[in-house]
Design a protein around this motif. Sequence first.
Motif, mmCIF file in Angstrom:
data_model
loop_
_atom_site.group_PDB
_atom_site.id
_atom_site.type_symbol
_atom_site.label_atom_id
_atom_site.label_comp_id
_atom_site.label_asym_id
_atom_site.label_seq_id
_atom_site.Cartn_x
_atom_site.Cartn_y
_atom_site.Cartn_z
ATOM 1 N N PRO A 1 0.816 -1.231 0.000
ATOM 2 C CA PRO A 1 0.000 0.000 0.000
ATOM 3 C C PRO A 1 0.846 1.277 0.000
ATOM 4 C CG PRO A 1 0.100 -0.886 2.207
ATOM 5 C CD PRO A 1 0.865 -1.857 1.334
ATOM 6 N N MET A 2 1.708 1.395 -1.002
ATOM 7 C CA MET A 2 2.570 2.570 -1.117
ATOM 8 C C MET A 2 2.381 3.233 -2.476
ATOM 9 S SD MET A 2 4.178 2.759 1.787
ATOM 10 C CE MET A 2 5.437 3.950 1.359
ATOM 11 N N ILE A 3 2.567 4.555 -2.505
ATOM 12 C CA ILE A 3 2.370 5.352 -3.719
ATOM 13 C C ILE A 3 3.627 6.171 -3.963
ATOM 14 C CG2 ILE A 3 1.038 7.263 -4.705
ATOM 15 C CD1 ILE A 3 -1.359 6.186 -3.029
ATOM 16 N N TYR A 4 4.058 6.189 -5.237
ATOM 17 C CA TYR A 4 5.261 6.974 -5.564
ATOM 18 C C TYR A 4 4.860 8.270 -6.255
ATOM 19 C CZ TYR A 4 9.834 8.448 -6.989
ATOM 20 O OH TYR A 4 10.981 9.186 -7.148
ATOM 21 N N CYS A 5 5.318 9.357 -5.661
ATOM 22 C CA CYS A 5 5.073 10.697 -6.195
ATOM 23 C C CYS A 5 6.413 11.311 -6.570
ATOM 24 C CB CYS A 5 4.360 11.551 -5.131
ATOM 25 S SG CYS A 5 4.217 13.306 -5.559
ATOM 26 N N GLU A 6 6.500 11.900 -7.779
ATOM 27 C CA GLU A 6 7.761 12.510 -8.216
ATOM 28 C C GLU A 6 8.207 13.619 -7.261
ATOM 29 O OE1 GLU A 6 9.786 11.717 -10.518
ATOM 30 O OE2 GLU A 6 8.651 10.158 -11.561
ATOM 31 N N LYS A 7 7.261 14.272 -6.618
ATOM 32 C CA LYS A 7 7.586 15.373 -5.720
ATOM 33 C C LYS A 7 7.846 14.887 -4.292
ATOM 34 C CE LYS A 7 5.576 19.616 -3.789
ATOM 35 N NZ LYS A 7 4.367 20.494 -3.767
ATOM 36 N N CYS A 8 7.007 13.981 -3.797
ATOM 37 C CA CYS A 8 7.056 13.581 -2.381
ATOM 38 C C CYS A 8 7.812 12.286 -2.129
ATOM 39 C CB CYS A 8 5.639 13.442 -1.821
ATOM 40 S SG CYS A 8 4.623 14.927 -2.010
ATOM 41 N N GLY A 9 8.159 11.556 -3.209
ATOM 42 C CA GLY A 9 8.796 10.252 -3.026
ATOM 43 C C GLY A 9 7.772 9.205 -2.642
ATOM 44 N N ARG B 1 -0.382 12.988 -0.245
ATOM 45 C CA ARG B 1 0.207 14.123 0.473
ATOM 46 C C ARG B 1 0.004 15.449 -0.257
ATOM 47 N NH1 ARG B 1 5.931 12.607 2.237
ATOM 48 N NH2 ARG B 1 4.689 11.282 3.618
ATOM 49 N N CYS B 2 0.266 15.465 -1.607
ATOM 50 C CA CYS B 2 0.196 16.740 -2.325
ATOM 51 C C CYS B 2 -0.894 16.788 -3.388
ATOM 52 C CB CYS B 2 1.554 17.065 -2.953
ATOM 53 S SG CYS B 2 1.974 16.019 -4.372
ATOM 54 N N GLY B 3 -1.510 15.646 -3.694
ATOM 55 C CA GLY B 3 -2.603 15.610 -4.659
ATOM 56 C C GLY B 3 -2.171 15.522 -6.102
#
Length: 810
Positions: free
Chosen positions: A434-442, A484-486
């Motif tokens: 249950p993890m999501i990768y965001c270019e901004k937040c990691g 976290r940032c949408g």
Amino acid sequence: MKYDFAAIEPKWQKKWLEEKTYHCENHSDKPKFYGLVEFPYPSGQGLHVGHARPYTAMDVVARKKRMDGYNVLFPMGYDAFGLPTENYAIKNHIHPAKVTHDNIENFTKQLQMLGYSFDWDRVINTTDPEYYKWTQWIFLQLFKKGLAYKTTMPVNWCTSCKCVLANEEVVDGVCERCGAPVVRKEKSQWMLKITEYAQRLIDDLDDLDFIERVKTQQKNWIGRSTGAEVDFGTTEGDKLRVFTTRPDTLFGATYMVIAPEHPFVAKWAEKLSNLDEVNAYVQEAARKSDFERSELTADKEKTGVELKGVRGVNPVTGREIPIFISDYVLVTYGTGAIMAVPAHDTRDWAFAKKFGLPIIEVVKGGDVEREAFTLKDDTGVMVNSGFLDGLTVKEAIPVITKWLTEQGIGEEKVNYKLRDWVFSRQRYWGEPIPMIYCEKCGWVPMDEHDLPLLLPDVESYEPTDTGESPLSKMTDWVSTTCPRCGASAKRETDTMPQWAGSSWYFLRYMDPHNRESLASREAMDYWAPVDWYNGGMEHTTLHLLYSRFWYKFLYDLGVVPTKEPYRKRTSHGMILGEGGEKMSKSRGNVVNPNDVIAEYGADTMRLYIMFIGDFEKAAAWSANAVKGCKRFLDRVWNLSDMAEDSMEYSAANESALHKAIKKVSNDIEAMKFNTAIAALMALVNDFYQNGLTRGDLGALLMMLSPFAPHMVEELWENLGYAGKFGGMACQQPWPAYDESKTVAAEVNMAVQVGGKLRSTVTVPMDSEQDAVVAAALADAKVAKFTDGMDIVKVILVKNKLVNLIVKPRV
């Protein structure tokens, strides 16, 4: 009336299920007992005798505990995610969920057919979203506490299954499942920091009732060692840090070895005059598993390649020494580099002899030109060691460690062989991470309120050619937004390993239908820890370590009430085929429990599987011995026609009954099931010889109930015991014994005259010498050899023999 097991057994199985005979509550005035067996992987082959041995054993224990007055939790479930099901699904074009459902249905039928007293209201299935929701929740807590992280590392890669394999899944360089070659490759993996708990996992073993070999395996796998880390210089200016348990032998370090994957190999590439040779060796090492590389055998050939163009520098002598790469050094263990002291290490000695390297004795006491020797004796004296000369090993270690610290080139260090747990699998049939990768937040954890993250239903679950999970092709599922940032983000497409669901399943049994937490604190306060956990020796390292680690982590969070999950752990031996060979399809010696039950009945199967031999040791199947167990049950069945109508113990059998109750009671607790059954067989022989009452038979049936519950319940009902005592045999109090009646009132003693056996006499137990001699002289056979003789000496072995030394009377 004939013992018709084919009619009797289904009757009682149905009755137990309908009446929920073995249901247990989470609260009771009775003392609690939580007995646990390792839940099975529901394979297509179904239950085999390897399952039946531990399940029957723990069922016997659980049944006796109920009769002893305990509130017993004895649950069952299914460890149903994993590669075997996925491979079967791919091969047969059946969805893994369908395969799992059908296999569980078959397993359940077989388990019920053997009459196991599981609480069927508590069954769990690791593929149920309501279960793996909490597996995902635990992962999120690990991530939030810094114990789950992602890194790139070399892994075992099956070229056919196209997935990462654990070291133990690689045998002789090939995948144990499919036989395809396994190579080493770099992959980004989720890791769990089990190393943070290494010392606690060792220390807390002391308070547990685990058999010693289990404790030893746990400690050996963790591999704690105390020593020092030391910086060796190099001619390139880089420092190579090594860990050694014997810093006192630094003056004897004549070469260094680093792992083929060590980053300095690539860094120094332009300096190496034999780069092609080095690269070839690196590729060869990549085709071996860590286990193969680290396995130590006396005749294993030592291989390696010198890095020609770069030299190490011994920090205590200042001398340049060669640096080699060799596959017996692992980049994942220690620092990935070692110092070699060939005079005092067998492996280093063999390597030095092969490559013609110097061997310098630094601890007095051996022939270094003939063979290596490792001095573990603290009294060994240092030589050829500069300022350490003349000190004992015990004295030298703190001196050299202090010196290294003062010089800024080393420090005291505790090291562990245990590595962090690789937690990623590039497959479909597993719990989504249950993890999501965001270019901004990691990497960002999912919101806990959105759990479970469901495994999407896919048409194609075959592995990808790139080695990514089949989930990576599910673009609609992968694409999401950052919590976290949408911003636009992507889900993790790796799934968890099969070890995940089995690391906490015992907790879910305590409260399996809870939708608010993995189990209520009230339920865990009542049931934890597991009182007795039995399983295979093959699971006493990784599974036991992983589940203890997860439980300790939950304890640190305040979720569970005790620091250890299991109070007691035992293990069982394998059942081998006829003749003592391991059962396998290729040998044609696999025993199917269904076939045994169809021919002899479940009770015969249960009885034999417990009578087969020492529970902790391997035992060979014997078709003749199975028939012998069936004959014993037939004899018990026929006793009902012989029993006199009295509920008292008969005088002729009273002592034998009390002895049997004591023996069977103690042997079940000690897992000596074979000798418990032997005692019951001896008691039945006494009944046939002496006759019996219904009271005698009732006691026998209650003792036999845990082993052969179906037949016992039928006899209990037919003989009217159910009406007289209320309830089934399995619901009765376990019979008690009187210690004084377990001791025989009389004993038969051998009588020798002049050291030769002449007769036997029966005397009261613990008779004194005068009484024994009088009884012996009164025996006509003895009198032939003592008449006209004087007794000059008496040798008495109490309760066993008397030896009369005589001479002619003058």
